[in-house]
Design a protein around this motif. Structure first.
Motif: not given
Length: 363
Positions: A238-247, A352-363
């Protein structure tokens, strides 16, 4: 190799003396241009026998004194500058000494610079913190190398023993020998691949791209669903969309390792694994809970160490190679994230794994 030059202390001394000489010269220039300029070169009086000194007379009178004053400023500047430079560079000398000891292999030495907080104190504290991290990493690598050698030697020793038994007993059942060799060889391959993956994560040699942890969790859950059904474990995602930057491959491996551990180290029957993703301001979170026996905080603190296993929680068919959570820790660190393991009061473990969120998309 660079050519030897003047020391920093000598350079600072010359700078202080030069600055003092320039300040003295400017002061004399001010006196000349703002005072002596109003005195004529020669003063002519109407009174016979009366002498009023002109500018020439004043210069001739004060020139020797000015020369002695400039000489005094030079000597005072060199002497005082040498002392001041020595006191200012004393912390740098201690830092240099500590650096040389560290370069020779003595990582336990610390500067421990006392005094108020300034640039040198900040540099010394940063250097001490760096030495502490390096010492911890070196100790961890040494333990890892020793454990890896032991773990790799075990399947090779078993293989050698099986081959010796087969050679000494030609009538031995070859089918059983082949099955046992196949199992031991598979364990060795799994261990080697885990070591390569761990090394790759530590080097951070991967391409970064936007990755949705919720989709990664679903993908890992579908992959491990047969294992969960075999063990009678229910996977709840369960949960919500969680976008990060990584491999994506490394984060998929991270999630798969967490789910695999949560399934294998669970209740004998009717166990549960709960996977949850969430997004917050600036970071995303992946949480994996499972049911199971109660774990002590002392045991949980060692689970991310390479080749550390909870012996009471191991099942022989999927025991792993002891690198599952170590790989999770390495992948999390390679993504500049944070990993926490907390034993649940009712039994089981929450990771629990905490990662940096992806920056919001421009445009």
């Amino acid at each position: 190799m660079r050519k030897p030059g003047m020391s920093v202390r000598l350079k600072l001394t010359l700078s202080y003396a030069g600055f003092l000489m320039v300040a003295g010269a400017l002061m004399l220039a001010v006196v000349y241009f703002f005072l002596l300029r109003y005195v004529p070169w020669v003063v002519v009086t109407s009174t016979p026998g009366m002498m009023i000194p002109g500018r020439t007379d004043l210069i001739e009178a004060f020139a020797p004194k000015i020369a002695w004053m400039m000489l005094f400023l030079l000597i005072f500047g060199l002497f005082g500058g040498w002392i001041l430079a020595g006191r200012m560079l004393a912390p740098l000398t201690r830092i240099t000494h500590a650096t040389r000891k560290a370069a020779s292999g003595s990582l336990s030495h610390r500067i421990e610079l006392e005094g108020r907080a300034d640039e040198f104190r900040e540099l010394a504290d940063s250097f001490d913190a760096m030495l502490a991290r390096i010492e911890a990493q070196v100790a961890e690598q040494q333990r890892f190398a020793a454990n890896a050698s032991h773990e790799l030697r075990t399947p090779l020793a078993i293989t050698q023993t099986l081959l010796d038994v087969a050679r000494n007993d030609p009538d031995h059942d070859t089918r059983e020998l082949i099955e046992r060799l196949h199992y031991v060889n598979g364990r060795a391959i799994d261990l080697t691949e885990a070591l390569l993956l761990l090394s790759r994560a530590d080097r951070r040699s991967f391409t970064r791209e936007p990755v949705d942890l919720s989709l990664v969790a679903e993908e890992a859950g579908e992959t491990l669903l047969p294992l969960a059904e075999k063990r009678g474990v229910t996977i709840e995602t369960a949960g919500q969309v969680a976008v990060t930057i990584g491999s994506h491959p490394l984060l998929l491996q991270l999630t798969t390792n967490l789910l695999h551990n949560a399934i294998v180290h669970n209740l004998p029957r009717n166990g549960t694994v709960r996977v949850h993703t969430a997004a917050f301001a600036g970071f995303v979170v992946l949480t994996v809970d499972n049911t199971g026996e109660r774990l002590s905080p002392q045991l949980v603190a060692t689970l991310t160490e390479p080749f550390q296993r909870g012996s009471q929680r191991i099942h022989r068919d999927h025991a792993g190679v002891g690198l599952g959570l170590a790989i999770v820790k390495s992948i999390t660190r390679a993504h500049d994230g944070a990993l926490s393991l907390v034993p649940l009061p009712s039994g089981g473990l929450r990771v629990t794994v905490q990662l940096m969120a992806a920056p919001p998309a421009v445009g």
